[in-house]
Design a protein around this motif. Structure first.
Motif, mmCIF file in Angstrom:
data_model
loop_
_atom_site.group_PDB
_atom_site.id
_atom_site.type_symbol
_atom_site.label_atom_id
_atom_site.label_comp_id
_atom_site.label_asym_id
_atom_site.label_seq_id
_atom_site.Cartn_x
_atom_site.Cartn_y
_atom_site.Cartn_z
ATOM 1 N N ILE A 139 115.606 76.647 8.592
ATOM 2 C CA ILE A 139 116.096 75.922 9.768
ATOM 3 C C ILE A 139 114.962 75.100 10.382
ATOM 4 C CG2 ILE A 139 117.095 76.161 12.076
ATOM 5 C CD1 ILE A 139 118.356 78.789 11.113
ATOM 6 N N VAL A 140 113.808 75.759 10.595
ATOM 7 C CA VAL A 140 112.687 75.082 11.235
ATOM 8 C C VAL A 140 112.242 73.879 10.417
ATOM 9 C CG1 VAL A 140 110.272 75.349 11.895
ATOM 10 C CG2 VAL A 140 111.914 77.149 12.468
ATOM 11 N N ARG A 141 112.324 73.993 9.089
ATOM 12 C CA ARG A 141 111.914 72.894 8.219
ATOM 13 C C ARG A 141 112.762 71.650 8.450
ATOM 14 N NH1 ARG A 141 113.770 71.432 3.340
ATOM 15 N NH2 ARG A 141 115.045 73.315 3.207
ATOM 16 N N GLN A 142 113.999 71.848 8.919
ATOM 17 C CA GLN A 142 114.891 70.715 9.142
ATOM 18 C C GLN A 142 114.680 70.048 10.508
ATOM 19 O OE1 GLN A 142 119.114 71.300 7.868
ATOM 20 N NE2 GLN A 142 118.472 73.417 7.598
ATOM 21 N N VAL A 143 114.026 70.764 11.417
ATOM 22 C CA VAL A 143 113.865 70.235 12.773
ATOM 23 C C VAL A 143 112.763 69.186 12.779
ATOM 24 C CG1 VAL A 143 113.392 70.802 15.177
ATOM 25 C CG2 VAL A 143 114.647 72.419 13.740
ATOM 26 N N LYS A 144 113.057 68.041 13.359
ATOM 27 C CA LYS A 144 112.126 66.919 13.374
ATOM 28 C C LYS A 144 111.435 66.799 14.732
ATOM 29 C CE LYS A 144 113.897 65.597 9.428
ATOM 30 N NZ LYS A 144 114.724 64.395 9.387
ATOM 31 N N PRO A 145 110.184 66.390 14.744
ATOM 32 C CA PRO A 145 109.559 66.040 16.025
ATOM 33 C C PRO A 145 110.306 64.881 16.667
ATOM 34 C CG PRO A 145 108.191 65.344 14.183
ATOM 35 C CD PRO A 145 109.289 66.173 13.605
ATOM 36 N N ARG A 146 110.322 64.870 17.985
ATOM 37 C CA ARG A 146 111.108 63.884 18.714
ATOM 38 C C ARG A 146 110.206 63.026 19.597
ATOM 39 N NH1 ARG A 146 115.853 67.185 19.784
ATOM 40 N NH2 ARG A 146 116.333 66.062 21.704
ATOM 41 N N MET A 147 110.697 61.881 19.932
ATOM 42 C CA MET A 147 110.022 61.013 20.884
ATOM 43 C C MET A 147 110.189 61.605 22.291
ATOM 44 S SD MET A 147 108.864 58.791 18.806
ATOM 45 C CE MET A 147 108.201 57.577 19.948
ATOM 46 N N PHE A 148 109.371 61.153 23.227
ATOM 47 C CA PHE A 148 109.418 61.713 24.570
ATOM 48 C C PHE A 148 108.895 60.697 25.571
ATOM 49 C CE2 PHE A 148 105.707 63.049 22.185
ATOM 50 C CZ PHE A 148 104.672 62.510 22.936
ATOM 51 N N ASP A 149 109.196 60.956 26.834
ATOM 52 C CA ASP A 149 108.718 60.138 27.948
ATOM 53 C C ASP A 149 107.736 60.944 28.777
ATOM 54 O OD1 ASP A 149 110.174 57.780 27.485
ATOM 55 O OD2 ASP A 149 111.964 58.618 28.422
ATOM 56 N N PHE A 150 106.689 60.291 29.236
ATOM 57 C CA PHE A 150 105.762 60.881 30.199
ATOM 58 C C PHE A 150 106.163 60.403 31.585
ATOM 59 C CE2 PHE A 150 101.744 60.056 32.633
ATOM 60 C CZ PHE A 150 101.528 61.369 32.998
ATOM 61 N N ASN A 201 114.210 73.643 23.338
ATOM 62 C CA ASN A 201 112.894 74.229 23.081
ATOM 63 C C ASN A 201 112.493 74.280 21.613
ATOM 64 O OD1 ASN A 201 114.575 76.342 22.344
ATOM 65 N ND2 ASN A 201 114.030 77.645 24.073
ATOM 66 N N LEU A 202 113.427 74.374 20.682
ATOM 67 C CA LEU A 202 113.043 74.389 19.275
ATOM 68 C C LEU A 202 112.457 73.039 18.872
ATOM 69 C CD1 LEU A 202 112.879 75.865 16.604
ATOM 70 C CD2 LEU A 202 115.255 75.207 16.138
ATOM 71 N N SER A 203 113.130 71.961 19.252
ATOM 72 C CA SER A 203 112.619 70.626 18.950
ATOM 73 C C SER A 203 111.305 70.360 19.676
ATOM 74 C CB SER A 203 113.651 69.562 19.351
ATOM 75 O OG SER A 203 114.816 69.670 18.576
ATOM 76 N N THR A 204 111.184 70.876 20.902
ATOM 77 C CA THR A 204 109.951 70.663 21.655
ATOM 78 C C THR A 204 108.780 71.366 20.994
ATOM 79 O OG1 THR A 204 111.212 70.472 23.718
ATOM 80 C CG2 THR A 204 108.855 70.860 23.917
ATOM 81 N N MET A 205 108.977 72.611 20.551
ATOM 82 C CA MET A 205 107.882 73.324 19.891
ATOM 83 C C MET A 205 107.461 72.621 18.609
ATOM 84 S SD MET A 205 108.453 77.428 20.490
ATOM 85 C CE MET A 205 110.236 77.495 20.222
ATOM 86 N N VAL A 206 108.433 72.083 17.873
ATOM 87 C CA VAL A 206 108.092 71.330 16.665
ATOM 88 C C VAL A 206 107.306 70.075 17.033
ATOM 89 C CG1 VAL A 206 109.065 69.991 14.753
ATOM 90 C CG2 VAL A 206 110.007 72.239 15.309
ATOM 91 N N THR A 207 107.691 69.431 18.129
ATOM 92 C CA THR A 207 107.002 68.221 18.579
ATOM 93 C C THR A 207 105.574 68.522 19.026
ATOM 94 O OG1 THR A 207 109.121 67.278 19.284
ATOM 95 C CG2 THR A 207 107.129 66.280 20.204
ATOM 96 N N LEU A 235 101.646 59.765 13.074
ATOM 97 C CA LEU A 235 102.612 60.674 12.462
ATOM 98 C C LEU A 235 101.938 61.953 11.984
ATOM 99 C CD1 LEU A 235 104.720 58.096 10.410
ATOM 100 C CD2 LEU A 235 105.409 59.279 12.501
ATOM 101 N N GLU A 236 100.745 61.819 11.445
ATOM 102 C CA GLU A 236 100.012 63.005 10.994
ATOM 103 C C GLU A 236 99.704 63.929 12.163
ATOM 104 O OE1 GLU A 236 95.481 64.026 9.690
ATOM 105 O OE2 GLU A 236 96.345 62.183 8.859
ATOM 106 N N HIS A 237 99.290 63.352 13.279
ATOM 107 C CA HIS A 237 98.933 64.169 14.440
ATOM 108 C C HIS A 237 100.141 64.851 15.062
ATOM 109 C CE1 HIS A 237 94.672 62.628 15.647
ATOM 110 N NE2 HIS A 237 94.673 63.363 14.561
ATOM 111 N N ILE A 238 101.293 64.282 14.904
ATOM 112 C CA ILE A 238 102.488 64.897 15.490
ATOM 113 C C ILE A 238 103.185 65.814 14.493
ATOM 114 C CG2 ILE A 238 104.358 63.277 14.939
ATOM 115 C CD1 ILE A 238 104.953 63.330 18.014
ATOM 116 N N GLY A 239 102.596 65.940 13.301
ATOM 117 C CA GLY A 239 103.120 66.896 12.335
ATOM 118 C C GLY A 239 104.241 66.379 11.476
ATOM 119 N N PHE A 240 104.457 65.067 11.462
ATOM 120 C CA PHE A 240 105.519 64.496 10.645
ATOM 121 C C PHE A 240 105.104 64.545 9.179
ATOM 122 C CE2 PHE A 240 107.584 60.944 8.470
ATOM 123 C CZ PHE A 240 108.901 61.138 8.820
ATOM 124 N N ASN A 241 105.956 65.137 8.367
ATOM 125 C CA ASN A 241 105.681 65.280 6.941
ATOM 126 C C ASN A 241 106.719 64.487 6.169
ATOM 127 O OD1 ASN A 241 105.621 66.219 4.213
ATOM 128 N ND2 ASN A 241 104.594 68.110 4.889
#
Length: 654
Positions: free
Chosen positions: A43-54, A76-82, A633-639
């Protein structure tokens, strides 16, 4: 999707997951099985990092204070991945998930096929026959991700009540492994019986505490309280505070040679250890302790079934015709012992109650551990009285500890928050003190009203620590307003500034940055489409130093102050963004570098330049170049490879 529709690579991955799960079951002895179960790593492998606003307006503190802590509004699952930069960097996860009461837990059925769906779903009713399996499907990938966020020596402390205690315990054993279970804390949430059950009142709740690797965990002692220390004094002029201690230990049957009589120089009476106990010091040392009270002692067989007693030399034995209080030997013994008592300080082994009591031992404060070892039962002695607010107050019998947490929240933000269960600050502070070092990171993926963040700020104020917190809150109120902004951020802001609804308090100081998770997933196209300020926000959160991910956060500079310079790190090195807009050139040329050098000089920065740009025709020894979008992308963990597995059709592996 059917198996026959999957690519070869996707099928291989499923087989790997299946085998891994079987191996884990064999290793750990048990794996929970429930309707709709999917391996958490799948499941976690399918979750993608997301864009966000500051959100600068919702953030609090100076630029330096802001970057220490983070509050996230989002699932929270998407946030932790992000939050990839914090993976493997968190010291303590302290969280209070929904208890599945029929009033607090939402589930989105779409998560069963797409865990990226941002909708929180509907409340799961008490009469929903699948509510336990839904709760497990909800918690399993999140617990797996929490484990990923922890340091090797990190700890997770998760609050729960009786409704899901057994299922959560089995799930924690499966994910963290039984040998890493530190303990199950049973804390007293109320004092008086409550009519919330038909047969028995629920007065306690639980905190399940697990290590990522128990061999690498440090459990710290709790600081001693003033109440504990006040029990020590100096009644005899001893320069070191002490309190009466025992000179016996349990186990008369296991230590029969240590059960015998000693004679008091004050009364002449014989004293044995209490039933079931024995003297805790060897005979030679015991004789020395007795002699320190001015008399010579000899061994005498009393024919009482015990080893020889220690009696005052030439003194009469109690129970005989010769024994009288005015006997010359007893009178001399009383005189000598009284002189020693009045002169002080007394010997460490002493006669209690003005000499009329039993033989005991001083227990010095200096010899007591500076801290106290935590136990698994935390009772009323461990908590503060509930707060008094406005014209209302709650006694212990009426409110209990859970109500104390609600009272604390109401005192800060006022009435109308509609939170009926809030963990008390004292509970959360105690856990943080035990399992998070003074400069550690605390993560709460179910932040609620922000008690964890409040506890971190208060501990920092009390002990000059600099712990940091990351809070994630995903709930909405009945109006659809997000709790993260309307409640969590409001509480944190008020305790930082001291502007409580119940009256001004001493500010705790500190600050935090507020982020909102967006629906858009992070990929190269999303990064390349960002406006300059959006790009800056992404870089501020995603950047990490390969040598120290946890402490490599950036201090943002005011927007518009410089053409390229946007942030500074802890080493006073500048970070520069060569990016005007998505449709404009992003090139690090010699001319651009000259501008960068001048901006660094104007700000008094050291001579190392961290530059983000799409291309770098110009390079130099002092330039650290980060290519957009690849490095971002590397820093945000995008594979990209893992992402290909998750696309429809998968990625063919030939």
């Amino acid at each position: 999707m059917k198996y026959e529709d999957l690519s070869r690579a996707a099928l291989i991955k499923l087989l790997q997951d299946y085998n891994a799960e079987r191996n884990d079951a064999g290793k750990d002895g048990i794996v929970l099985s429930y309707t709709g179960r999917t391996a958490p790593w799948h499941i976690v492998r399918q979750v993608k990092p997301r864009m966000f606003d500051f959100n600068k307006r919702a953030s609090v503190g100076t630029a330096e204070e802001e970057c220490a802590n983070e509050l996230w509004d989002g699932e929270n699952l998407s946030t932790m991945v992000t939050l990839y930069k914090y993976r493997g960097q968190v010291d303590l996860i302290l969280t209070d998930p929904p208890y599945n009461t029929g009033e607090d837990f939402r589930y989105n059925d779409k998560w069963d096929t797409d865990p990226n769906d941002p909708d929180m779903g509907d409340l799961v009713a008490k009469d929903d026959g699948s509510r336990h399996s839904k709760w497990l499907r909800f918690m399993t990938p999140r617990l797996w991700m929490m484990k990923e966020m922890l340091k090797p020596g990190g700890v997770i402390a998760i609050c729960i009540d009786h409704r899901e205690l057994y299922r959560l315990g089995m799930l924690m054993d499966e994910i963290f492994h039984e040998e890493n279970r530190i303990g199950i804390i049973n804390w007293q949430k109320s004092y008086a019986p409550r009519n919330d059950q038909k047969h028995i009142s629920t007065a306690t709740e639980y905190v399940l505490v697990y290590a990522k690797d128990i061999d690498r965990v440090r459990t710290m002692a709790l600081p001693r309280t003033e109440a504990m220390n006040s029990r020590y004094g100096s009644w005899d002029g001893d320069p070191d505070p002490w309190k009466p201690g025992d000179l016996t230990a349990p186990g008369d049957t296991t230590h029969p040679t240590m059960v015998y009589a000693v004679q008091s120089p004050f009364t002449g009476l014989l004293h044995y250890p209490s039933p079931g106990r024995h003297w805790s010091t060897e005979r030679k040392k015991m004789k020395k302790h007795l002699a320190e009270w001015g008399c010579a002692y000899v061994e005498v067989d009393l024919k009482d079934g015990h080893p020889k007693a220690f009696l005052i030399k030439d003194a009469p034995i109690p129970g005989t015709d010769e024994f009288k209080p005015d006997h010359p030997v007893l009178a001399q013994a009383l005189k000598a012992a009284t002189k020693i008592r009045e002169a002080g300080p007394w010997p460490q082994a002493h006669w209690r109650d003005g000499g009329r009591g039993t033989f005991g031992m001083k227990k010095y404060l200096k010899d007591v551990k500076r801290g106290i070892v935590p136990t698994t039962y935390w009772s009323d002695d461990d908590y503060d009285d509930p707060l008094v607010m406005e014209s209302e107050s709650w006694s212990h019998a009426q409110s209990g500890h859970s109500q104390a947490g609600v009272n604390e929240l109401t005192a800060v933000v006022g009435k109308g928050h509609n939170f009926r269960t809030v963990k008390p600050l004292r509970l959360m502070k105690k856990i943080i003190q035990i399992w998070c070092k003074p400069d550690g990171i605390v993560l709460d993926p179910f932040a609620g009203s922000g008690t964890t963040g409040h506890a971190v700020l208060e501990l920092n104020k009390e002990s000059a620590a600099n712990r940091r917190f990351i809070l994630i809150e995903q709930g909405n109120d009945e109006k659809g307003d997000h709790y993260a902004k309307t409640l969590t951020a409001d509480r944190l802001k008020r305790v930082v500034n001291g502007n409580w609804k119940s009256g001004e308090r001493e500010p705790l100081g500190g600050g935090f940055r507020f982020f909102s998770l967006k629906r858009e997933k992070v990929d190269a196209n999303a990064v390349n489409a960002l406006a300059r300020e959006e790009m800056m926000d992404l870089l501020l959160v995603s950047y990490w130093d390969r040598n120290d991910k946890a402490k490599s956060y950036l201090r943002r500079l005011p927007v518009g102050q410089h053409k390229h310079l946007f942030a500074v790190n802890s080493r006073n090195e500048g970070f520069f963004l060569v990016w005007i807009a998505p449709d404009k050139p992003s090139l690090l040329t010699r001319a651009v570098f000259k501008e960068i050098v001048q901006e660094a000089k104007d700000e008094g920065l050291v001579g190392r330049y961290h530059v983000y740009a799409a291309m770098a025709p110009y390079t130099g020894q002092d330039i650290e170049f980060y290519q957009i979008p690849d490095k971002v992308l590397e820093h945000i963990g995008f594979n990209a490879r893992a992402d290909a597995f998750n696309n429809d059709g998968g990625m063919d592996a030939n």
